[in-house]
Design a protein around this motif. Structure first.
Motif, short mmCIF file in Angstrom:
data_model
loop_
_atom_site.label_atom_id
_atom_site.label_comp_id
_atom_site.label_asym_id
_atom_site.label_seq_id
_atom_site.Cartn_x
_atom_site.Cartn_y
_atom_site.Cartn_z
N SER A 72 1.19 2.35 -18.88
CA SER A 72 -0.21 2.52 -18.46
C SER A 72 -0.49 3.98 -18.10
O SER A 72 -1.60 4.48 -18.30
N ALA A 73 0.53 4.68 -17.60
CA ALA A 73 0.34 6.10 -17.26
C ALA A 73 0.07 6.91 -18.54
O ALA A 73 -0.84 7.76 -18.56
N LEU A 74 0.82 6.62 -19.60
CA LEU A 74 0.61 7.35 -20.85
C LEU A 74 -0.80 7.10 -21.39
O LEU A 74 -1.50 8.03 -21.79
N ALA A 75 -1.18 5.81 -21.38
CA ALA A 75 -2.52 5.47 -21.88
C ALA A 75 -3.59 6.13 -21.01
O ALA A 75 -4.57 6.70 -21.53
N GLY A 76 -3.40 6.09 -19.70
CA GLY A 76 -4.38 6.68 -18.78
C GLY A 76 -4.48 8.19 -18.94
O GLY A 76 -5.58 8.76 -18.93
N LEU A 77 -3.35 8.84 -19.10
CA LEU A 77 -3.35 10.30 -19.25
C LEU A 77 -4.07 10.69 -20.54
O LEU A 77 -4.83 11.67 -20.56
N GLU A 78 -3.82 9.92 -21.60
CA GLU A 78 -4.48 10.25 -22.88
C GLU A 78 -5.99 10.12 -22.76
O GLU A 78 -6.75 10.98 -23.21
N GLN A 79 -6.43 9.02 -22.13
CA GLN A 79 -7.88 8.80 -21.99
C GLN A 79 -8.51 9.89 -21.13
O GLN A 79 -9.55 10.45 -21.48
N ALA A 80 -7.87 10.20 -20.03
CA ALA A 80 -8.42 11.21 -19.12
C ALA A 80 -8.43 12.59 -19.78
O ALA A 80 -9.37 13.37 -19.59
N ALA A 81 -7.39 12.88 -20.54
CA ALA A 81 -7.31 14.19 -21.21
C ALA A 81 -8.46 14.36 -22.19
O ALA A 81 -9.04 15.44 -22.30
N LYS A 82 -8.80 13.27 -22.91
CA LYS A 82 -9.93 13.35 -23.84
C LYS A 82 -11.22 13.67 -23.09
O LYS A 82 -12.04 14.46 -23.57
N ARG A 83 -11.38 13.05 -21.93
CA ARG A 83 -12.62 13.27 -21.16
C ARG A 83 -12.77 14.73 -20.73
O ARG A 83 -13.87 15.25 -20.70
N VAL A 84 -11.68 15.36 -20.38
CA VAL A 84 -11.78 16.73 -19.83
C VAL A 84 -11.34 17.79 -20.84
O VAL A 84 -11.03 18.92 -20.47
N ASN A 85 -11.32 17.40 -22.12
CA ASN A 85 -10.99 18.34 -23.21
C ASN A 85 -9.62 18.99 -23.05
O ASN A 85 -9.46 20.20 -23.23
N VAL A 86 -8.66 18.18 -22.70
CA VAL A 86 -7.27 18.67 -22.68
C VAL A 86 -6.56 18.07 -23.89
O VAL A 86 -6.62 16.86 -24.11
N ALA A 87 -5.97 18.94 -24.69
CA ALA A 87 -5.29 18.46 -25.91
C ALA A 87 -3.97 17.79 -25.53
O ALA A 87 -3.22 18.31 -24.70
N VAL A 88 -3.72 16.62 -26.14
CA VAL A 88 -2.48 15.88 -25.87
C VAL A 88 -1.70 15.78 -27.17
O VAL A 88 -2.26 15.48 -28.22
N ALA A 89 -0.40 16.05 -27.10
CA ALA A 89 0.44 15.92 -28.30
C ALA A 89 1.79 15.36 -27.88
O ALA A 89 2.21 15.50 -26.73
N LEU A 90 2.42 14.69 -28.83
CA LEU A 90 3.78 14.18 -28.59
C LEU A 90 4.72 15.10 -29.36
O LEU A 90 4.72 15.11 -30.59
#
Lengths: 519, 90
Positions: A292-310
């Motif tokens: 749930s932390a991974l899913a939450g971080l991805e969603q929140a990152a999209k909201r604040v324009n933070v790029a997420v990559a694996l």
């Protein structure tokens, strides 16, 4: 008659000595002095221009073999295979070569005329040997004076090089260390979970295959020093930058783990490294929290324009599995006790600021076992930890609600291990290994909030978690936690929630402390 | 440790050696030339000093304090008041 002849010869010889030989000797001394100085200058020129084949050269293999002076920290094992800085070693060898060659020549100047005179039986012409002796003495004095002068010049230039070099070395090392301290940058290994301030770097230069096998292409201590201040020359001839900050962006180097020599992620040692080990009893909900932390971080990152990559394949695969389970609302398989700890890494990019976020998961059985958890090196290097407590394993909750809501308890699959023992097993292991927990922070997570809510047994709001724990017989645990760690924050989390009430809460709190929050 | 020429050495070593050679030659040249240069340099400094002293001289004279008038040992009689003179212009 014979006596008369000898007397005549002696008289003539003395006359020649005073009339011819001594004036010549004066000139010979001056000539000898000049010749001596010229010899030293000539030999030094031949050596320094590089035409002397007799000069010993301190090569990268010598350095790797340990012939270079200075201490090597145990973490770096031994000197890297690179050319030493000229004024760190070669200048002494050059100076020694000049002195040795000049000594040979001077010896020749003394020996050769004597042998020649003896070979040609010139003993009757001894007055003429005085200018030769004077010339020899002049050469010797000239050589000594010139060697001393050249030594003084060499010493001055070397001292100037050291006087400039040492502060620059300290400054550059300080820049590296300062950057890492300010931005919390470290090199985390995905394979052995060791942490290093200075990664090892594999040179991409033209190394033979043997070097790749033996590790001779590996630079374990790329910091400025005796092997180069701003740059260093690898044994293969490639020019490499010296600081960790510059090495991270070099195309000629690949960062490696100094412990296992496996490849590190790009930017290791330079970007902020956030490590979040999750610990607690088996079946406490650790893996669900990470999902749930991974899913939450991805969603929140999209909201604040933070790029997420694996950034690595293992994280991509693990993330795929977790994302599918979250979509399906399914529970993850139990983490294997026989397998290695699972680490998922996210790369977050917010403008120029980059962070590598590592979430570590291990089987609860290993975490509570004192022998097994000694191998979990990743626990030692985290500035923040997450402790997961299963509320269904709390005796008072069990006593009060197990009989009334058996289906909820069945769905919760409660942890069987005592939460206090689970906490102590890991934290005592940290303290025994010298980890200053008093300088660490802890996110104290009460999991399975959704199931707890079904029984109306949980705290009314997340702010009341601490009070709820104290009211349910865990006062000692609360006191211990707050004594052990510098900063403790309590969270009530539902592992099925990909929003702020899920694993995002504690992970975002840690991110805010160590990097930058995601809202 | 290998014995070899400069062929296998990195450019940094070659540059450092040339710097060292330059310093040696400069020191040697300075040693040879210095007796002649000493006289020339000393003369130049002396001339420069004279020029500076020439320009500073007026300033030093102006800055020299004027000594106060020394009182005479005998008392002086008051001077007679000058008589007013008639102007020709009337």
């Amino acid at each position: 008659m014979r006596l008369l002849g000898r007397l005549l010869h002696f008289t003539l010889s003395v006359g020649l000595l005073f009339v011819v030989a001594l004036p010549l000797a004066n000139l010979a001394v001056l000539g000898g002095l000049a010749a001596g100085a010229a010899v030293v200058l000539g030999v030094a020129g031949v050596v320094l221009v590089g035409r002397a084949s007799w000069v010993r050269v301190r090569t990268p293999d010598d350095v790797h073999g340990g012939t270079l002076a200075g201490r090597v920290a145990p973490a770096f094992v031994r000197r890297d295979r690179a050319w030493p800085q000229y004024f760190a070693a070669q200048v002494l060898l050059d100076a020694r070569a000049v002195v040795q060659r000049v000594r040979l020549l001077t010896r020749g100047v003394w020996v050769a005329p004597y042998r020649w005179a003896r070979a040609h039986g010139l003993k009757w012409w001894w007055p003429f040997y005085a200018p030769v002796l004077a010339a020899q003495a002049g050469v010797a004095v000239g050589v000594v004076a010139a060697v001393l002068g050249a030594g003084l010049v060499t010493g001055t230039v070397s001292a100037a090089a050291w006087l400039v070099g040492v502060p620059v070395v300290l400054l550059l090392r300080g820049l590296d260390a300062g950057w890492q301290a300010v931005f919390g940058a470290r090199a985390s290994c995905q394979h052995c979970h060791q942490l290093a301030a200075v990664p090892a770097y594999r040179c991409r230069g033209p190394h033979p295959p043997g070097d790749r096998l033996t590790g001779a292409d590996l630079h374990r201590d790329l910091r400025p020093g005796r092997l180069g201040v701003l740059w260093r020359r690898c044994g293969c001839g490639a020019l490499l930058p010296t600081t960790v900050l510059r090495a991270a962006f070099s195309r000629r180097l690949d960062a490696c783990c100094p412990a296992c020599t496996e490849a590190l992620l790009p930017g290791a040692g330079v970007v902020t490294d956030v490590r979040m080990p999750v610990f607690g009893a088996a079946s406490a909900g650790k893996t669900q929290l990470i999902m749930s932390a991974l899913a939450g971080l991805e969603q929140a990152a999209k909201r604040v324009n933070v790029a997420v990559a694996l950034p690595d394949e293992h994280s991509r695969q693990q993330h795929e599995v977790y994302a599918r389970l979250m979509r399906e609302g399914a529970s993850p398989a139990k983490t294997e006790a026989a397998g290695p700890p699972v680490a998922v890494t996210l790369r977050l990019t917010k403008g120029p600021r980059v962070a590598l976020v590592h979430l570590f998961d291990a089987a609860g059985e290993n975490l509570v076992d004192r022998e097994q958890n000694a191998r979990l090196a990743y626990l030692d290097h985290a500035r923040s930890l997450i402790y997961v407590l299963d509320p269904f394993s709390v005796r008072r909750v069990r006593d009060e609600f197990a009989a009334g809501a058996p289906e909820v308890f069945a769905a919760a699959n409660p942890a069987t291990y005592d939460p206090e023992d689970a906490y102590n097993a890991t934290v005592q292991r940290l303290q025994e290994f010298g980890v200053p927990t008093g300088r660490r922070r802890l996110a104290f997570v009460v999991s399975k909030a959704d199931l707890l809510e079904k029984m109306s047994a949980g705290p009314d709001d997340p702010a009341g978690v601490r009070t709820w724990l104290r009211e349910n017989g865990l006062n000692n645990l609360v006191l211990t936690v707050e004594r052990d760690f510098r900063e403790v924050r309590y969270f009530l989390v539902s592992g099925r929630d990909a929003g702020p009430d899920g694993g995002f809460g504690p992970t975002n709190w840690i991110l805010t402390r160590e990097w930058s929050g995601l809202g | 440790m290998a014995e070899q020429g400069q062929g296998g050495m990195p450019p940094g070593h070659r540059a450092a050696r040339l710097v060292l050679l330059g310093a040696l030659l400069a020191a040697f040249a300075a040693g040879v030339v210095s007796p002649a240069a000493d006289g020339f340099t000393r003369g130049a400094w002396e001339q420069a000093g004279q020029v500076v002293a020439y320009f500073l001289a007026p300033l030093r004279e102006r800055a020299t304090p004027v000594p106060p008038p020394t009182p005479s040992p005998t008392p002086t009689s008051p001077k007679p008041k000058p008589k007013p003179t008639k102007s020709r212009a009337g």
